[in-house]
Design a protein around this motif. Structure first.
Motif, PDB file in Angstrom:
ATOM      1  N   HIS A 137      43.082  44.013  37.118  1.00  0.00           N
ATOM      2  CA  HIS A 137      43.277  44.384  37.630  1.00  0.00           C
ATOM      3  C   HIS A 137      43.804  45.772  36.903  1.00  0.00           C
ATOM      4  O   HIS A 137      43.827  45.927  35.451  1.00  0.00           O
ATOM      5  CB  HIS A 137      44.746  44.148  38.869  1.00  0.00           C
ATOM      6  N   LYS A 166      43.928  44.034  48.072  1.00  0.00           N
ATOM      7  CA  LYS A 166      45.355  42.768  47.483  1.00  0.00           C
ATOM      8  C   LYS A 166      46.151  43.100  48.036  1.00  0.00           C
ATOM      9  O   LYS A 166      47.174  44.059  47.889  1.00  0.00           O
ATOM     10  CB  LYS A 166      44.506  41.622  46.319  1.00  0.00           C
ATOM     11  N   GLU A 212      51.108  42.226  39.469  1.00  0.00           N
ATOM     12  CA  GLU A 212      49.745  40.728  38.845  1.00  0.00           C
ATOM     13  C   GLU A 212      49.284  41.298  37.611  1.00  0.00           C
ATOM     14  O   GLU A 212      48.960  40.178  37.298  1.00  0.00           O
ATOM     15  CB  GLU A 212      48.591  40.446  40.233  1.00  0.00           C
ATOM     16  N   ASN A 232      49.311  39.107  34.343  1.00  0.00           N
ATOM     17  CA  ASN A 232      47.906  38.481  33.879  1.00  0.00           C
ATOM     18  C   ASN A 232      47.915  39.193  32.530  1.00  0.00           C
ATOM     19  O   ASN A 232      47.521  38.133  31.207  1.00  0.00           O
ATOM     20  CB  ASN A 232      47.250  39.556  35.021  1.00  0.00           C
ATOM     21  N   HIS A 282      44.485  35.689  36.136  1.00  0.00           N
ATOM     22  CA  HIS A 282      44.747  35.978  37.560  1.00  0.00           C
ATOM     23  C   HIS A 282      46.196  35.542  38.121  1.00  0.00           C
ATOM     24  O   HIS A 282      45.961  34.796  37.339  1.00  0.00           O
ATOM     25  CB  HIS A 282      43.686  36.395  38.188  1.00  0.00           C
ATOM     26  N   SER A 283      46.128  35.685  39.514  1.00  0.00           N
ATOM     27  CA  SER A 283      47.606  35.253  40.106  1.00  0.00           C
ATOM     28  C   SER A 283      46.852  34.970  41.077  1.00  0.00           C
ATOM     29  O   SER A 283      46.601  36.076  41.934  1.00  0.00           O
ATOM     30  CB  SER A 283      48.885  35.382  39.732  1.00  0.00           C
TER      31      SER A 283
HETATM   32 ZN   LIG Z   1      44.077  39.303  40.881  1.00  0.00          ZN
END
Ligand SMILES: [Zn+2]
Length: 219
Positions: free
Chosen positions: A12, A30, A43, A47, A102-103
């Protein structure tokens, strides 16, 4: 000496310091903001913290690091993989890895998110690939370092006898090198989101990931 390269992705976009705007495509579908107990999680920001800490930890290991993400802006995953693939074709490393930070996310409502799923998981493309052994090493080392200490749940898909989840995300299928994607906790869960900003948790994850990756590269 063998040439090793890790292509690092941080999912992202991030916050533009000039405008304070969160530069993430809304079309990813998301939930990127967690608002609860006066707290907002981005996020793309966390990240980048993990991606940068990992890059720093890999200095002097003999592994070359290539960033495939923009410091601030979002980019589509095709563009990111092409940065890695072009470098791979030009430099021809003996062994290479795509590692993406990522999360995970669950739900679109901020209310009640503390009840949402928690935990760490790891993804590779579908089927048996050369990334599977790397994903298992990273998951095992990270579980050892964080499960008890921070109360982290490790989510595993053992249907194909390895613990990673198989999914054909673009960034896992378009790369010329083995590709692993870490879903480092759920940023939609308050307790997980808090851990993502905890320096002890960050260091534990980074050191475990480094140990695992060095094993995979046989260094
Ligand atoms: Zn992600």
């Amino acid at each position: 000496m063998k040439k090793h390269t890790i292509y690092i992705n941080a999912g992202h976009g991030s916050i533009d310091p000039a405008t304070g705007k969160y530069m993430t495509f809304p079309t990813h579908g998301k939930f990127y903001e967690y608002e609860g107990r006066g707290y907002t999680a981005y996020e793309g920001v966390t990240n980048r913290i993990f991606a940068m800490l990992f890059e720093q930890a890999m200095q002097n290991t003999g592994i070359r690091i290539v960033r495939t993400y923009h410091r601030i802006n979002d980019m589509d995953n095709y563009q990111r993989t092409q940065i890695a693939n072009a470098d791979f074709m030009r430099t021809r490393p003996d062994k290479a890895l795509w590692l993406s930070w990522h999360s995970n996310a669950f739900g679109m409502q901020s209310k009640g998110q503390s009840q949402a799923p928690r935990g760490y998981s790891i993804f590779t493309s579908e089927g048996e690939t050369t990334a599977d052994s790397c994903a298992k090493l990273i998951l095992d080392e990270t579980e050892l370092a964080t499960a008890k200490r921070f109360g982290i749940m490790f989510r595993k898909d053992m249907r194909d006898n390895n613990p990673d989840f198989d999914i054909n995300f673009d960034e896992l299928t378009l790369t010329y090198m083995p590709a692993v994607l870490i879903e480092n906790l759920f940023f939609t869960n308050y307790d997980d989101a808090t851990l993502l900003l905890n320096k002890d948790y960050q260091q534990a994850v980074i050191q475990a990931t480094k140990t695992a990756v060095l094993k995979w590269f046989e260094l």
